[in-house]
Design a protein around this motif. Structure first.
Motif, PDB file in Angstrom:
ATOM      1  N   HIS A   1       0.845  -1.191   0.000  1.00 22.45           N
ATOM      2  CA  HIS A   1       0.000   0.000   0.000  1.00 22.45           C
ATOM      3  C   HIS A   1       0.880   1.240   0.000  1.00 22.45           C
ATOM      4  O   HIS A   1       2.098   1.148  -0.012  1.00 22.45           O
ATOM      5  CB  HIS A   1      -0.987  -0.014   1.172  1.00 22.45           C
ATOM      6  CG  HIS A   1      -0.328  -0.077   2.517  1.00 22.45           C
ATOM      7  ND1 HIS A   1       0.154   1.030   3.152  1.00 22.45           N
ATOM      8  CD2 HIS A   1      -0.062  -1.117   3.335  1.00 22.45           C
ATOM      9  CE1 HIS A   1       0.691   0.691   4.306  1.00 22.45           C
ATOM     10  NE2 HIS A   1       0.574  -0.611   4.442  1.00 22.45           N
ATOM     11  N   HIS A   2       0.280   2.408   0.015  1.00 23.72           N
ATOM     12  CA  HIS A   2       1.046   3.637  -0.207  1.00 23.72           C
ATOM     13  C   HIS A   2       1.319   4.463   1.046  1.00 23.72           C
ATOM     14  O   HIS A   2       1.597   5.626   0.946  1.00 23.72           O
ATOM     15  CB  HIS A   2       0.313   4.519  -1.218  1.00 23.72           C
ATOM     16  CG  HIS A   2       0.128   3.848  -2.543  1.00 23.72           C
ATOM     17  ND1 HIS A   2       1.159   3.283  -3.245  1.00 23.72           N
ATOM     18  CD2 HIS A   2      -0.976   3.651  -3.290  1.00 23.72           C
ATOM     19  CE1 HIS A   2       0.713   2.772  -4.380  1.00 23.72           C
ATOM     20  NE2 HIS A   2      -0.583   2.978  -4.426  1.00 23.72           N
TER      21      HIS A   2
ATOM     22  N   HIS B   1       3.318   0.371  -6.756  1.00 25.58           N
ATOM     23  CA  HIS B   1       4.271   1.345  -6.219  1.00 25.58           C
ATOM     24  C   HIS B   1       3.738   2.727  -6.557  1.00 25.58           C
ATOM     25  O   HIS B   1       3.072   2.897  -7.570  1.00 25.58           O
ATOM     26  CB  HIS B   1       5.634   1.146  -6.871  1.00 25.58           C
ATOM     27  CG  HIS B   1       6.790   1.589  -6.039  1.00 25.58           C
ATOM     28  ND1 HIS B   1       7.005   2.903  -5.717  1.00 25.58           N
ATOM     29  CD2 HIS B   1       7.797   0.888  -5.485  1.00 25.58           C
ATOM     30  CE1 HIS B   1       8.107   2.983  -4.990  1.00 25.58           C
ATOM     31  NE2 HIS B   1       8.601   1.766  -4.832  1.00 25.58           N
ATOM     32  N   PHE B   2       4.039   3.695  -5.735  1.00 23.12           N
ATOM     33  CA  PHE B   2       3.548   5.048  -5.984  1.00 23.12           C
ATOM     34  C   PHE B   2       4.593   5.946  -6.629  1.00 23.12           C
ATOM     35  O   PHE B   2       4.271   7.019  -7.107  1.00 23.12           O
ATOM     36  CB  PHE B   2       3.094   5.700  -4.672  1.00 23.12           C
ATOM     37  CG  PHE B   2       4.231   5.938  -3.717  1.00 23.12           C
ATOM     38  CD1 PHE B   2       4.869   7.170  -3.695  1.00 23.12           C
ATOM     39  CD2 PHE B   2       4.681   4.944  -2.883  1.00 23.12           C
ATOM     40  CE1 PHE B   2       5.935   7.394  -2.847  1.00 23.12           C
ATOM     41  CE2 PHE B   2       5.747   5.154  -2.033  1.00 23.12           C
ATOM     42  CZ  PHE B   2       6.374   6.376  -2.008  1.00 23.12           C
TER      43      PHE B   2
END
Length: 166
Positions: free
Chosen positions: A68-69, A91-92
């Protein structure tokens, strides 16, 4: 890949600075270490060693929980014989399109398996370790991620590790 289709290298620092500026954040405070990490020579040739693979590209196996981010510091163990069609990436901090087409761009399992089959590498550890890089807290990386990676590599009894940053 021919010369005409090669892409120029990505300047990740400039991209991150532009991303931050576009979101209205102050400049990112890059971690600077007082001393470079120690370089340790291999005691035996690579063809005699067990190599561990560690990647920060957010790759996980279908069926595992996605990263998660929110400063996710968790690890995934991904069996190195997992077919590419069963690998996912989230991925952010980078454009995922290439990684989603071919996870080997961020977790080079195909190339490493080829090197094992040719005898250049003794063997791969059964699992690759993956996490989502771009963790903003250097303290969390130092206190959580790095020790967890080291503990897993020791459990897998690897002789050396290839770190693949994204």
């Amino acid at each position: 890949m021919t010369q005409s289709t090669r892409q120029p290298p990505v300047d990740h620092i400039a991209r991150t600075q532009a991303l931050y500026a576009g979101l209205g954040y102050p400049d990112y405070a890059w971690v600077r270490e007082a001393q470079p990490p120690p370089i340790v020579r291999l005691r035996r040739p690579l063809r005699e060693l067990t190599l561990g693979l560690v990647g920060s590209g957010g790759v996980y196996r279908h069926g595992q929980v996605a990263f998660h981010h929110a400063d996710d510091t968790s690890l995934r163990r991904v069996p190195v014989d997992t077919p590419g069609s069963a690998l996912r990436a989230t991925h952010f901090a980078y454009d995922l399109s290439a990684a989603r087409r071919d996870s080997n761009v961020v977790l080079p399992l195909r190339g490493l398996r080829s090197l094992v089959s040719r005898g250049a590498i003794g063997r791969l550890a059964e699992d690759a370790l993956t996490f989502m890089g771009g963790i903003y807290s250097a303290r969390r990386v130092r206190e959580r991620v790095a020790p967890a990676v080291l503990n897993e590599l020791r459990r897998m009894e690897v002789d050396a590790a290839l770190l693949v940053p994204v």
